[in-house]
Design a protein around this motif. Sequence first.
Motif, PDB file in Angstrom:
ATOM      1  N   ALA A 175      31.914  56.245  34.816  1.00 55.55           N
ATOM      2  CA  ALA A 175      31.783  57.267  35.845  1.00 55.55           C
ATOM      3  C   ALA A 175      32.225  56.952  37.022  1.00 55.55           C
ATOM      4  N   ARG A 176      32.344  55.818  37.263  1.00 57.63           N
ATOM      5  CA  ARG A 176      32.841  55.297  38.610  1.00 57.63           C
ATOM      6  C   ARG A 176      33.852  55.610  39.200  1.00 57.63           C
ATOM      7  N   PRO A 177      33.958  56.061  40.635  1.00 58.50           N
ATOM      8  CA  PRO A 177      35.270  56.629  40.993  1.00 58.50           C
ATOM      9  C   PRO A 177      36.208  55.314  41.420  1.00 58.50           C
ATOM     10  N   ASN A 178      37.418  55.737  41.729  1.00 59.73           N
ATOM     11  CA  ASN A 178      38.366  54.690  41.941  1.00 59.73           C
ATOM     12  C   ASN A 178      38.071  54.407  43.380  1.00 59.73           C
ATOM     13  N   ALA A 179      37.852  53.031  43.555  1.00 57.88           N
ATOM     14  CA  ALA A 179      37.506  52.611  45.224  1.00 57.88           C
ATOM     15  C   ALA A 179      38.673  52.014  45.772  1.00 57.88           C
ATOM     16  N   THR A 180      39.838  52.288  45.340  1.00 56.90           N
ATOM     17  CA  THR A 180      41.367  51.471  45.955  1.00 56.90           C
ATOM     18  C   THR A 180      41.188  52.101  47.467  1.00 56.90           C
ATOM     19  N   ASP A 181      41.117  53.434  47.496  1.00 57.81           N
ATOM     20  CA  ASP A 181      41.444  53.880  49.044  1.00 57.81           C
ATOM     21  C   ASP A 181      40.254  53.326  50.146  1.00 57.81           C
ATOM     22  N   LEU A 182      39.131  52.908  49.134  1.00 57.46           N
ATOM     23  CA  LEU A 182      38.089  52.469  50.217  1.00 57.46           C
ATOM     24  C   LEU A 182      38.352  51.107  50.682  1.00 57.46           C
ATOM     25  N   LEU A 183      39.261  50.223  50.179  1.00 53.37           N
ATOM     26  CA  LEU A 183      39.475  48.930  50.413  1.00 53.37           C
ATOM     27  C   LEU A 183      39.964  48.904  51.891  1.00 53.37           C
ATOM     28  N   ALA A 184      40.767  49.667  52.246  1.00 48.83           N
ATOM     29  CA  ALA A 184      41.350  49.460  53.665  1.00 48.83           C
ATOM     30  C   ALA A 184      40.327  49.675  54.646  1.00 48.83           C
ATOM     31  N   SER A 185      39.165  50.412  54.535  1.00 52.33           N
ATOM     32  CA  SER A 185      38.296  50.525  55.379  1.00 52.33           C
ATOM     33  C   SER A 185      37.049  49.235  55.834  1.00 52.33           C
ATOM     34  N   ILE A 186      37.282  48.420  54.870  1.00 54.09           N
ATOM     35  CA  ILE A 186      36.566  47.019  54.874  1.00 54.09           C
ATOM     36  C   ILE A 186      36.854  46.231  56.002  1.00 54.09           C
ATOM     37  N   ASP A 187      35.989  46.124  56.987  1.00 48.83           N
ATOM     38  CA  ASP A 187      36.225  45.550  58.189  1.00 48.83           C
ATOM     39  C   ASP A 187      35.361  44.347  58.419  1.00 48.83           C
TER      40      ASP A 187
END
Length: 256
Positions: A175-187
């Motif tokens: 059930a986990r969501p796709n986290a690809t879009d989150l990666l750009a926020s990692i600072d």
Amino acid sequence: MTTTDNLPYLLFIHGFPLDRSMWQPQLDGLADVAHVIAPDLPGFGGVPATEPTTTMDAMADACAAALDEAGARTAVICGLSMGGYVALAFWRRHRERVGGLVLANTRAGADDAAGRERRSALAERVRREGVEFLAAAPPPLFSAHAPFELYEWARKTIAAQPPEGVAAGSLGMGARPNATDLLASIDVPTLVITGSDDTLIPPDATREMADSILVSDFRVIEGAGHLSNLEAPAAFNELLRRHLHRCGAVSIRRSQ
Ligand code: MLT
């Protein structure tokens, strides 16, 4: 992130269908450079699952509670495989507590329909038959040339997991969501580790994730399989030591 003795906190998140014991070489080998915390996730080790599906978000919240219990406001968060999915959920939900990330033998994408189907089938079978079949024929956790003792450890550790917890964890991964879009926020400084012989999550999938993170250091441990921290503990720990240095420097700059 640091304590009065100036050591940072380092939180380890285990893979599936395992428990905190997979981090023993890190608990032993890094205690001189960090306060090392390795909780059992809900449904694994001695911790019961509370829902039929244990989401990656619920596991991330359990990790935040483990930090609270240790008195740590922030930590470097290190997750391997399913632990990496949880580390990304932790970043989404608790990023103000993250001083640095380590994503090992993991990927950012979600399961496709066939993958979700396999997770459901596994959950059903585990609920019906228990975990013995999984312990007897585990996923490819190690390279072909890993020592027999590691295979033995995996067999025993999987056999000790409660079926309800393993089933709930399997559904949670599906059930986990796709986290690809989150990666750009990692600072925060992010170390991405894989093993050249990881056939469960191939190095290319892990490299693709690293390429989407702004401040990432991508490392391949030659000869190591999926559980790279167990198969190559010296190399893994050395990468973490260097990474802790980088994370320490960043938190000094941020506090000025
Ligand atoms: C793990 O090693 O944590 C899991 O096998 C990862 C997965 O099944 O996606």
